[in-house]
Design a protein around this motif. Structure first.
Motif, PDB file in Angstrom:
ATOM      1  N   THR A 150     -38.041  -7.749   0.200  1.00  0.00           N
ATOM      2  CA  THR A 150     -37.152  -7.817  -0.958  1.00  0.00           C
ATOM      3  C   THR A 150     -36.143  -6.676  -0.868  1.00  0.00           C
ATOM      4  OG1 THR A 150     -38.904  -8.774  -2.324  1.00  0.00           O
ATOM      5  CG2 THR A 150     -37.010  -7.822  -3.464  1.00  0.00           C
ATOM      6  N   VAL A 151     -34.876  -7.031  -0.696  1.00  0.00           N
ATOM      7  CA  VAL A 151     -33.816  -6.023  -0.585  1.00  0.00           C
ATOM      8  C   VAL A 151     -33.423  -5.596  -1.997  1.00  0.00           C
ATOM      9  CG1 VAL A 151     -31.504  -5.506   0.266  1.00  0.00           C
ATOM     10  CG2 VAL A 151     -32.992  -7.095   1.539  1.00  0.00           C
ATOM     11  N   ILE A 152     -33.620  -4.291  -2.302  1.00  0.00           N
ATOM     12  CA  ILE A 152     -33.289  -3.804  -3.647  1.00  0.00           C
ATOM     13  C   ILE A 152     -32.023  -2.938  -3.666  1.00  0.00           C
ATOM     14  CG2 ILE A 152     -35.693  -3.935  -4.415  1.00  0.00           C
ATOM     15  CD1 ILE A 152     -35.797  -0.849  -4.159  1.00  0.00           C
ATOM     16  N   ALA A 153     -31.568  -2.501  -2.480  1.00  0.00           N
ATOM     17  CA  ALA A 153     -30.345  -1.679  -2.437  1.00  0.00           C
ATOM     18  C   ALA A 153     -29.723  -1.776  -1.060  1.00  0.00           C
ATOM     19  CB  ALA A 153     -30.646  -0.229  -2.777  1.00  0.00           C
ATOM     20  N   LYS A 154     -28.391  -1.710  -1.030  1.00  0.00           N
ATOM     21  CA  LYS A 154     -27.642  -1.640   0.221  1.00  0.00           C
ATOM     22  C   LYS A 154     -26.792  -0.380   0.202  1.00  0.00           C
ATOM     23  CE  LYS A 154     -24.228  -4.021   3.120  1.00  0.00           C
ATOM     24  NZ  LYS A 154     -23.415  -2.811   3.299  1.00  0.00           N
ATOM     25  N   ASP A 155     -26.914   0.429   1.250  1.00  0.00           N
ATOM     26  CA  ASP A 155     -26.198   1.700   1.341  1.00  0.00           C
ATOM     27  C   ASP A 155     -26.469   2.595   0.134  1.00  0.00           C
ATOM     28  OD1 ASP A 155     -25.110   0.859   3.749  1.00  0.00           O
ATOM     29  OD2 ASP A 155     -23.309   0.018   2.806  1.00  0.00           O
ATOM     30  N   GLY A 156     -27.693   2.503  -0.386  1.00  0.00           N
ATOM     31  CA  GLY A 156     -28.094   3.319  -1.522  1.00  0.00           C
ATOM     32  C   GLY A 156     -27.625   2.809  -2.864  1.00  0.00           C
ATOM     33  N   LEU A 157     -26.910   1.699  -2.890  1.00  0.00           N
ATOM     34  CA  LEU A 157     -26.408   1.131  -4.142  1.00  0.00           C
ATOM     35  C   LEU A 157     -27.328   0.003  -4.588  1.00  0.00           C
ATOM     36  CD1 LEU A 157     -22.635   0.974  -3.132  1.00  0.00           C
ATOM     37  CD2 LEU A 157     -23.798   2.763  -4.462  1.00  0.00           C
ATOM     38  N   PRO A 158     -27.969   0.134  -5.747  1.00  0.00           N
ATOM     39  CA  PRO A 158     -28.926  -0.882  -6.211  1.00  0.00           C
ATOM     40  C   PRO A 158     -28.258  -2.241  -6.375  1.00  0.00           C
ATOM     41  CG  PRO A 158     -29.135   1.137  -7.485  1.00  0.00           C
ATOM     42  CD  PRO A 158     -27.886   1.285  -6.679  1.00  0.00           C
ATOM     43  N   LEU A 159     -28.975  -3.297  -5.998  1.00  0.00           N
ATOM     44  CA  LEU A 159     -28.494  -4.658  -6.194  1.00  0.00           C
ATOM     45  C   LEU A 159     -28.869  -5.127  -7.590  1.00  0.00           C
ATOM     46  CD1 LEU A 159     -29.419  -6.398  -2.800  1.00  0.00           C
ATOM     47  CD2 LEU A 159     -27.321  -5.180  -3.413  1.00  0.00           C
ATOM     48  N   ALA A 160     -27.916  -5.727  -8.278  1.00  0.00           N
ATOM     49  CA  ALA A 160     -28.210  -6.256  -9.615  1.00  0.00           C
ATOM     50  C   ALA A 160     -29.274  -7.338  -9.541  1.00  0.00           C
ATOM     51  CB  ALA A 160     -26.923  -6.798 -10.241  1.00  0.00           C
ATOM     52  N   ASN A 161     -29.243  -8.111  -8.466  1.00  0.00           N
ATOM     53  CA  ASN A 161     -30.237  -9.162  -8.251  1.00  0.00           C
ATOM     54  C   ASN A 161     -30.862  -8.981  -6.873  1.00  0.00           C
ATOM     55  OD1 ASN A 161     -29.688 -10.778 -10.728  1.00  0.00           O
ATOM     56  ND2 ASN A 161     -27.677 -11.066  -9.759  1.00  0.00           N
ATOM     57  N   PRO A 162     -32.037  -8.352  -6.826  1.00  0.00           N
ATOM     58  CA  PRO A 162     -32.680  -8.149  -5.524  1.00  0.00           C
ATOM     59  C   PRO A 162     -32.814  -9.468  -4.763  1.00  0.00           C
ATOM     60  CG  PRO A 162     -33.805  -6.877  -7.207  1.00  0.00           C
ATOM     61  CD  PRO A 162     -32.811  -7.742  -7.927  1.00  0.00           C
ATOM     62  N   GLU A 163     -32.678  -9.392  -3.441  1.00  0.00           N
ATOM     63  CA  GLU A 163     -32.689 -10.580  -2.599  1.00  0.00           C
ATOM     64  C   GLU A 163     -33.937 -10.604  -1.723  1.00  0.00           C
ATOM     65  OE1 GLU A 163     -29.115 -10.313  -0.361  1.00  0.00           O
ATOM     66  OE2 GLU A 163     -27.792 -10.599  -2.101  1.00  0.00           O
ATOM     67  N   VAL A 164     -34.610 -11.749  -1.714  1.00  0.00           N
ATOM     68  CA  VAL A 164     -35.788 -11.920  -0.868  1.00  0.00           C
ATOM     69  C   VAL A 164     -35.318 -12.436   0.499  1.00  0.00           C
ATOM     70  CG1 VAL A 164     -37.990 -13.108  -0.560  1.00  0.00           C
ATOM     71  CG2 VAL A 164     -37.261 -12.377  -2.854  1.00  0.00           C
ATOM     72  N   GLU A 165     -35.673 -11.706   1.556  1.00  0.00           N
ATOM     73  CA  GLU A 165     -35.201 -12.028   2.901  1.00  0.00           C
ATOM     74  C   GLU A 165     -36.377 -12.130   3.864  1.00  0.00           C
ATOM     75  OE1 GLU A 165     -32.102 -12.605   3.555  1.00  0.00           O
ATOM     76  OE2 GLU A 165     -30.969 -11.655   1.925  1.00  0.00           O
ATOM     77  N   ASP A 166     -36.215 -13.031   4.841  1.00  0.00           N
ATOM     78  CA  ASP A 166     -37.157 -13.092   5.956  1.00  0.00           C
ATOM     79  C   ASP A 166     -36.754 -12.085   7.030  1.00  0.00           C
ATOM     80  OD1 ASP A 166     -39.195 -14.595   7.765  1.00  0.00           O
ATOM     81  OD2 ASP A 166     -37.340 -14.631   8.920  1.00  0.00           O
ATOM     82  N   THR A 167     -35.442 -11.984   7.270  1.00  0.00           N
ATOM     83  CA  THR A 167     -34.888 -11.095   8.281  1.00  0.00           C
ATOM     84  C   THR A 167     -33.715 -10.346   7.659  1.00  0.00           C
ATOM     85  OG1 THR A 167     -35.521 -12.626  10.052  1.00  0.00           O
ATOM     86  CG2 THR A 167     -33.858 -10.971  10.579  1.00  0.00           C
ATOM     87  N   VAL A 168     -33.725  -9.024   7.766  1.00  0.00           N
ATOM     88  CA  VAL A 168     -32.681  -8.187   7.173  1.00  0.00           C
ATOM     89  C   VAL A 168     -31.795  -7.652   8.300  1.00  0.00           C
ATOM     90  CG1 VAL A 168     -32.190  -6.137   5.785  1.00  0.00           C
ATOM     91  CG2 VAL A 168     -34.209  -7.546   5.271  1.00  0.00           C
ATOM     92  N   VAL A 169     -30.520  -8.021   8.282  1.00  0.00           N
ATOM     93  CA  VAL A 169     -29.590  -7.615   9.337  1.00  0.00           C
ATOM     94  C   VAL A 169     -28.943  -6.286   8.955  1.00  0.00           C
ATOM     95  CG1 VAL A 169     -27.554  -8.247  10.678  1.00  0.00           C
ATOM     96  CG2 VAL A 169     -29.156 -10.027   9.905  1.00  0.00           C
ATOM     97  N   VAL A 170     -29.164  -5.276   9.791  1.00  0.00           N
ATOM     98  CA  VAL A 170     -28.672  -3.926   9.514  1.00  0.00           C
ATOM     99  C   VAL A 170     -27.620  -3.568  10.567  1.00  0.00           C
ATOM    100  CG1 VAL A 170     -29.326  -1.545   9.009  1.00  0.00           C
ATOM    101  CG2 VAL A 170     -31.022  -3.386   8.748  1.00  0.00           C
ATOM    102  N   ALA A 171     -26.384  -3.419  10.124  1.00  0.00           N
ATOM    103  CA  ALA A 171     -25.293  -3.080  11.047  1.00  0.00           C
ATOM    104  C   ALA A 171     -25.226  -1.575  11.251  1.00  0.00           C
ATOM    105  CB  ALA A 171     -23.972  -3.606  10.488  1.00  0.00           C
ATOM    106  N   PRO A 172     -24.511  -1.111  12.294  1.00  0.00           N
ATOM    107  CA  PRO A 172     -24.387   0.333  12.521  1.00  0.00           C
ATOM    108  C   PRO A 172     -23.836   1.048  11.292  1.00  0.00           C
ATOM    109  CG  PRO A 172     -23.630  -0.851  14.445  1.00  0.00           C
ATOM    110  CD  PRO A 172     -23.888  -1.886  13.394  1.00  0.00           C
ATOM    111  N   GLY A 173     -24.502   2.126  10.892  1.00  0.00           N
ATOM    112  CA  GLY A 173     -24.089   2.910   9.732  1.00  0.00           C
ATOM    113  C   GLY A 173     -24.651   2.420   8.416  1.00  0.00           C
ATOM    114  N   GLU A 174     -25.226   1.207   8.398  1.00  0.00           N
ATOM    115  CA  GLU A 174     -25.742   0.663   7.143  1.00  0.00           C
ATOM    116  C   GLU A 174     -27.132   1.184   6.839  1.00  0.00           C
ATOM    117  OE1 GLU A 174     -23.539  -3.603   6.370  1.00  0.00           O
ATOM    118  OE2 GLU A 174     -25.460  -3.625   7.419  1.00  0.00           O
ATOM    119  N   ARG A 175     -27.451   1.176   5.535  1.00  0.00           N
ATOM    120  CA  ARG A 175     -28.792   1.518   5.055  1.00  0.00           C
ATOM    121  C   ARG A 175     -29.246   0.438   4.088  1.00  0.00           C
ATOM    122  NH1 ARG A 175     -24.359   3.999   4.437  1.00  0.00           N
ATOM    123  NH2 ARG A 175     -24.800   4.995   2.441  1.00  0.00           N
TER     124      ARG A 175
END
Length: 480
Positions: free
Chosen positions: A416-441
């Motif tokens: 369950t993705v709750i934040a991208k780059d430290g910024l909370p998601l208003a609607n957390p996303e349930v993922e099977d595979t999380v794609v992380v690009a260079p520099g991303e958190r």
């Protein structure tokens, strides 16, 4: 009646009438003697023509033999100049040469001169080198290839499209004898049983023990005014990437990843950097709000920190939670993938209602430099598993300091993705595979509901597994 008179000389000249001077009288020839002369001339002419024809034939034959000899020499020279060993150099993102020829039964000597990992595969076949770290070499056996034209390329996602392919021609005939007087030799391919045993040995070694543990919390010194001061020293150390494999890692405080820095919103922060590297460096706070003068970019916001120098970064931590990284921003294509990176966390991110986290984990992703494909500075089977009890919630911070994206896949359970780059998601996303690009958190939660050992890996498969077994960006979640 005589119809043909033959001009015959008389004997002595007394038995017949003679003209003046004792010469026999002239007689009129009526064709018989001229025909004979013509016949003789024709015979001589034919003989001469035959001689000429013979000479021409001999000349043509000699020329034909000479031409055949030349062609044979050219063919032999062509075969001789086709090497049995081709030299291939991989770089970012190019293969040199763009085209090459190798004698049938030969091989390729492949060197990775790039800063990130590459391999070399023959399109349409199962021939491929192992994944090569920067500076690594491998031999690719071509003995199974028939004469013809092929394409070789790097299998890393996106690299072929970026230009990493080359043309390969296999030339018919035996491989050329090398200068040493020996011909190229190739190793026999593994049997299925040998491959299975090789792969199983790596899996059974997991989790393998190695020296060094990164991403541990760094304790600050609290100054009189409450400032939290963190001391970090940039230096090169021998780092055990996997059992028995040591690389020259560029580190902060001797570990990969660097120690984790944790502060609270509004804290006064000082980071004191001591440079013991063989070259200048700097420190950038990626994803963290700082004053411009503390951004850490040489010749833009500060001078480079030369070997032996110390530089202090001072700022007040932002008022909101953040997930960032600190890393070099000088000769970054070498210093960062070699290990100069760590997590910088401010406060706690909000969690969904009803979730209590039992543990927090850092997953620093890398794919290049001396470290190559790794998680937290280790390559499988030396990566550390995450161990949890059934029903636990685990918080994981994916931090990508590599040169390419990594789709992180967990078997058996969702993320369950709750934040991208430290910024909370208003609607957390349930993922099977999380794609992380260079520099991303990415911040994910895993609910450990399923018992067992579950593979957890980058799903760009050349980053994780080949015929030698699993390697690189593979770990596991163990639920008991």
């Amino acid at each position: 009646m005589r119809t043909i008179e033959v001009n015959e000389p008389t004997s002595g000249g007394t038995n017949g009438a003679a003209g003046s001077g004792g010469q026999p009288p002239k007689k009129e020839h009526k064709g018989g003697g001229g025909g004979r002369d013509n016949l003789l001339v024709g015979v001589y002419a034919l003989a001469a023509m035959a001689v000429i024809a013979s000479l021409v034939a001999v000349g043509l034959g000699v020329r034909a033999i000479d031409e055949a000899g030349k062609k044979g020499t050219v063919a032999a020279a062509a075969k001789e100049t086709t090497p049995s060993t081709g030299i291939v150099v991989l770089s970012d993102l190019k293969i040199t040469p763009a085209a090459l020829s190798v004698a049938q039964g030969g091989k390729l000597e492949v060197t990775n001169n790039g800063a990130i990992q590459h391999d070399l595969a023959v399109d349409g076949t199962n021939l491929v080198t192992p994944m090569l770290d920067a500076g690594a070499k491998a031999t690719l056996d071509l003995s199974s290839l028939a004469p013809g034209n092929y394409t070789v390329y790097c299998q890393v996602a996106g690299h072929r499209a970026a230009g990493m392919e080359s043309k390969l021609t296999i030339v018919a005939g035996a491989a050329r004898t090398e200068a040493s007087g020996t011909t190229a030799t190739t190793a026999a391919p593994m049997t299925p049983e040998q491959m299975d045993a090789t792969m199983a040995a790596r899996t059974k070694a997991f989790p393998a023990k190695t020296e060094g543990l990164g991403a541990q919390d760094l304790a600050p010194t609290v100054l009189a005014d409450g400032t939290k001061q963190f001391e970090v020293t940039a230096k090169v150390v021998k780092w055990e990437l996997e059992p028995g494999k040591f690389v020259d890692a560029w580190t902060y405080n001797g570990t990969v990843p660097a120690p984790t820095i944790r502060v609270n919103p509004g804290d006064k922060v000082k980071v004191v950097l001591h440079n013991e590297l063989p070259e200048s460096t700097a420190l950038h706070f990626h994803g963290i709000t700082t004053p411009n003068g503390m951004d850490g970019v040489p010749d833009v916001t500060q001078p480079p920190i030369k070997p032996g120098q110390t530089y202090t970064y001072a700022f007040t931590a932002q008022s909101t939670p953040a997930v960032g990284m600190y890393h070099s921003h000088h000769d970054a294509q070498k210093q960062v993938p070699n290990g100069l990176a760590g997590a910088f966390l401010i406060g706690q991110e909000p969690l969904p209602a009803g979730v209590t986290v039992s543990q927090q984990q850092i997953m620093m992703l890398n794919d290049s430099g001396t470290l190559g494909y790794s998680i937290n500075g280790k390559s499988f089977p030396a990566t550390a598993p995450i161990v949890a009890k059934q029903g636990d919630w685990i918080q994981v911070q994916y931090l990508n300091e590599g040169a390419t994206l990594h789709p992180m896949h967990l078997h058996g359970m969702t993320q369950t993705v709750i934040a991208k780059d430290g910024l909370p998601l208003a609607n957390p996303e349930v993922e099977d595979t999380v794609v992380v690009a260079p520099g991303e958190r990415y911040t994910v939660l895993v609910h450990a509901t399923e018992l067992g050992t579950w593979a957890w890996h980058c799903h760009i498969l050349p980053h994780a597994e080949n015929d030698q077994g699993m390697f690189g960006m593979v770990t596991a979640l163990v639920v008991s």
